[in-house]
Design an enzyme around this catalytic site. Structure first.
Site, mmCIF file in Angstrom:
data_model
loop_
_atom_site.group_PDB
_atom_site.id
_atom_site.type_symbol
_atom_site.label_atom_id
_atom_site.label_comp_id
_atom_site.label_asym_id
_atom_site.label_seq_id
_atom_site.Cartn_x
_atom_site.Cartn_y
_atom_site.Cartn_z
ATOM 1 N N SER A 79 -94.176 45.315 -37.740
ATOM 2 C CA SER A 79 -93.639 44.312 -38.664
ATOM 3 C C SER A 79 -94.344 44.189 -40.006
ATOM 4 C CB SER A 79 -93.623 42.936 -38.001
ATOM 5 O OG SER A 79 -92.580 42.858 -37.071
ATOM 6 N N LYS A 137 -96.323 34.844 -45.160
ATOM 7 C CA LYS A 137 -95.241 34.838 -44.163
ATOM 8 C C LYS A 137 -95.174 33.473 -43.485
ATOM 9 C CE LYS A 137 -93.727 37.698 -40.207
ATOM 10 N NZ LYS A 137 -94.083 38.856 -39.354
ATOM 11 N N SER A 155 -90.533 42.593 -39.167
ATOM 12 C CA SER A 155 -90.143 41.225 -39.412
ATOM 13 C C SER A 155 -90.695 40.613 -40.696
ATOM 14 C CB SER A 155 -90.565 40.355 -38.237
ATOM 15 O OG SER A 155 -91.982 40.283 -38.157
#
Lengths: 485, 95
Positions: free
Chosen positions: A175, A76, A151
């Site tokens: 997330s 990420k 997310s």
């Protein structure tokens, strides 16, 4: 060889270690997949040259004693990576090149892995659909009109589309678990303090926690083992002996007590979610676990509490983006204050601005007691609900999300309906507990649904074991048609 | 309680974010719906509850007050949008 990328991390590791495939061949296979999957918009930055270099280095001098020997990994874009652009999905960090490496990614590299690229995410991890990213929304490989969750949506999408053998995300309110649920993959939010927060772009520091996203529970145990551990540089890092989660995986869960919280049966919950939950209960019961009805009475107050605590911490954390020391700077404004105001207005997207304003307001003079202090008190009650339950049970089983993946654009105009997506995941962050989302079935549209196992603090091994037993008996298999290539 | 446009502009000022006049209406609507949601907490009596300030049952560690880093000016200045050899450069502050 051609199908190497649809295998699990542990299968791939076995092939690397037995020399059935080289790290270079593996890396080239992923690069090919990534180049064919641009439509999904999962990558913000790729580091192919560096990855090929590292793969060759490994093949020349293989060290097969490591947890992640010769494995390319995309992560990420919230983890700072030395000399590789780190954006947090924001315009304000679009030109930011860290001169340091986050502890968690450093741990992965120390264990034999190397970087393949940086994955798209909601801006500053604020979102549940990956639609708030400055770099555009990510598409769920399950269907071209679906969000991948958020997310960590770039992470879930890349993993499900075979663009990385495993990945890591961060979870402040769901997330990791919600995108895992939306893509039929496994996601773990560890106990607060198990993985270092050092070098991760901060959102809400009392809630943020990094964790693995993988295709199987075994892979999840391997990744957690590699990334976790005490770190002097994080003042909330827990100092304890490192565990060997993967070696200790056991599928015998006979006699374990599984709590079923009645408050997680919410109004308007689709029947399919309820049926999935029933299926999960039956699987665990058939494996010899004992189901126990429990009550977590303050569950419905978790989201309102979260929407005070998280924005308050975010408004404070994001005060650092001033256009002076790093990041974007606006050219408009006649003095320093106007430069700040324009930089932040142009640099942040709408959702981030919304949350900074909420946070600034709830912390402002005259409102602190009514909002922030109140939220801290309710957070205590939510934690106590879990403490009381864990006297009676070993783990808690709930659905991961109140629905399957929704359509792109479906919820962007209504922030509260977007927030409600995290209704089952947020309480865990407020209480600092570990929770594992497991793929468990499909809804009638054929979209994946997940179940969540919540454990006591630092009881990751137990929920991984239950997950491992569940996975063997659930019969779920992610079958994704590669429509994008 | 509801937030009016003036209040939102004031909070934006505190947060150092300039707000586009054309967006104030929709922002006011969104923030009010969020606060309406948050206000569910008022149903709970929390008079006797201690606020939770740390999720870990331990106080924060402090380290020795010693320099553990240093001589990295170049690295620190590297990402600055405007700098000279030793300093970050900002718009003129003192007349």
């Amino acid at each position: 060889m051609s199908n190497i990328t649809n295998q699990s991390l542990s299968e791939i590791l076995e092939k690397i270690k037995s020399k059935k495939i080289s790290s270079l061949e593996l890396t080239q296979a992923y690069i090919k997949n990534i180049e064919n999957a641009k439509k999904l918009n999962t990558f913000v930055t790729t580091t192919f040259d560096q990855a090929l270099e590292n793969a060759k280095k490994f093949d020349n001098k293989p060290n097969n004693e490591q947890l992640l020997s010769g494995i390319p990994l995309a992560v990420k874009d919230l983890f700072c990576t030395e000399n590789v652009k780190t954006t947090a999905g924001s315009n304000i960090l679009n030109n930011f090149i860290p001169s340091y490496e986050s502890t968690v990614t450093k741990n992965l590299w120390t264990n034999g892995a190397f970087l393949l690229g940086k994955l798209n995410c909601d801006e500053f991890a604020m979102g549940s659909s990956n639609e708030t990213s400055f770099f555009g929304n990510v598409i769920n490989p399950i269907g071209d009109h679906l969000v991948p969750g958020g997310s960590s949506g770039g992470s879930s999408s890349a993993l499900a589309a075979d663009l990385t053998p495993a990945t890591i995300g961060t979870d402040t309110g769901g997330s990791i678990r919600q995108p895992a649920s939306f893509t039929g993959t496994v996601g773990l939010k560890p106990t607060y303090g198990l993985c270092s927060r050092w070098g991760i772009v901060a959102f809400a520091s009392s809630l943020d926690q990094a964790g693995p996203m993988t295709k199987t529970v075994t892979d999840c145990a391997i990744m957690l083992e590699a990334m976790s551990g005490f770190d002097e540089k994080d003042s909330t890092s827990i100092n304890k002996k490192k565990e060997t989660y993967s070696k200790n995986l056991k599928d015998n869960i006979k006699g374990l007590k599984i709590g079923i919280p009645k408050e997680y049966r919410v109004d308007n919950m689709p029947k399919e979610i309820d049926e999935l939950w029933e299926k999960g209960k039956k699987i665990l019961k058939d494996l010899g676990a004992q189901l126990i009805d429990i009550s977590l009475p303050h569950t419905k107050y978790a989201l309102p509490t979260y929407y005070i605590v998280a924005p308050a911490e975010a408004s404070s954390n994001l005060a650092r983006y001033d256009g002076v020391r790093y990041g974007y700077r606006s050219q408009k404004g006649k003095d320093l204050i106007e430069m700040y105001e324009n930089t932040r207005s142009e640099g942040f997207g709408d959702e981030v601005k919304r949350r900074i304003l909420i946070g600034t307001y709830v912390l402002s003079s005259g409102y602190y007691d009514a909002f922030y202090l109140k939220a801290q008190k309710v957070r205590q009650l939510i934690k106590k609900d879990f403490d009381d339950s864990f006297i009676k049970v070993d783990a808690i089983l709930t659905p991961s999300t109140p629905s399957s993946a929704f359509k792109i654009g479906e919820k962007t105009n209504d922030p509260v309906s977007m927030y409600l997506n995290d209704i089952f995941t947020v309480p865990v962050n407020l209480a600092g507990l570990p929770a594992l989302s497991l793929p468990a079935g499909l809804d009638k549209k054929g979209y994946p649904l997940g179940l969540q196992l919540i454990g006591k603090a630092l009881d990751e091994q137990k929920i991984l074991n239950i997950g491992y037993a569940f996975e063997k008996n659930c019969g779920y298999k992610n079958e994704i048609k590669k429509w994008w290539s | 309680m509801s937030l009016d446009k003036e209040k939102i502009k004031h909070v934006a000022k505190l947060a150092r974010i300039s707000v586009d006049e054309a967006k104030v209406d929709s922002l006011t609507k969104d923030l009010n719906s969020i606060f309406k949601f948050i206000e569910q907490l008022n149903e709970l009596n929390t008079d006797k509850v201690e606020p939770l300030t740390s999720i870990l049952n331990q106080s924060l560690r402090s380290r020795k007050d010693e320099i553990s880093d240093g001589k990295i000016r170049e690295k620190i200045l590297k990402n600055s949008p405007k700098k000279n050899e030793e300093f970050f450069v900002v718009p003129k502050v003192v007349e």
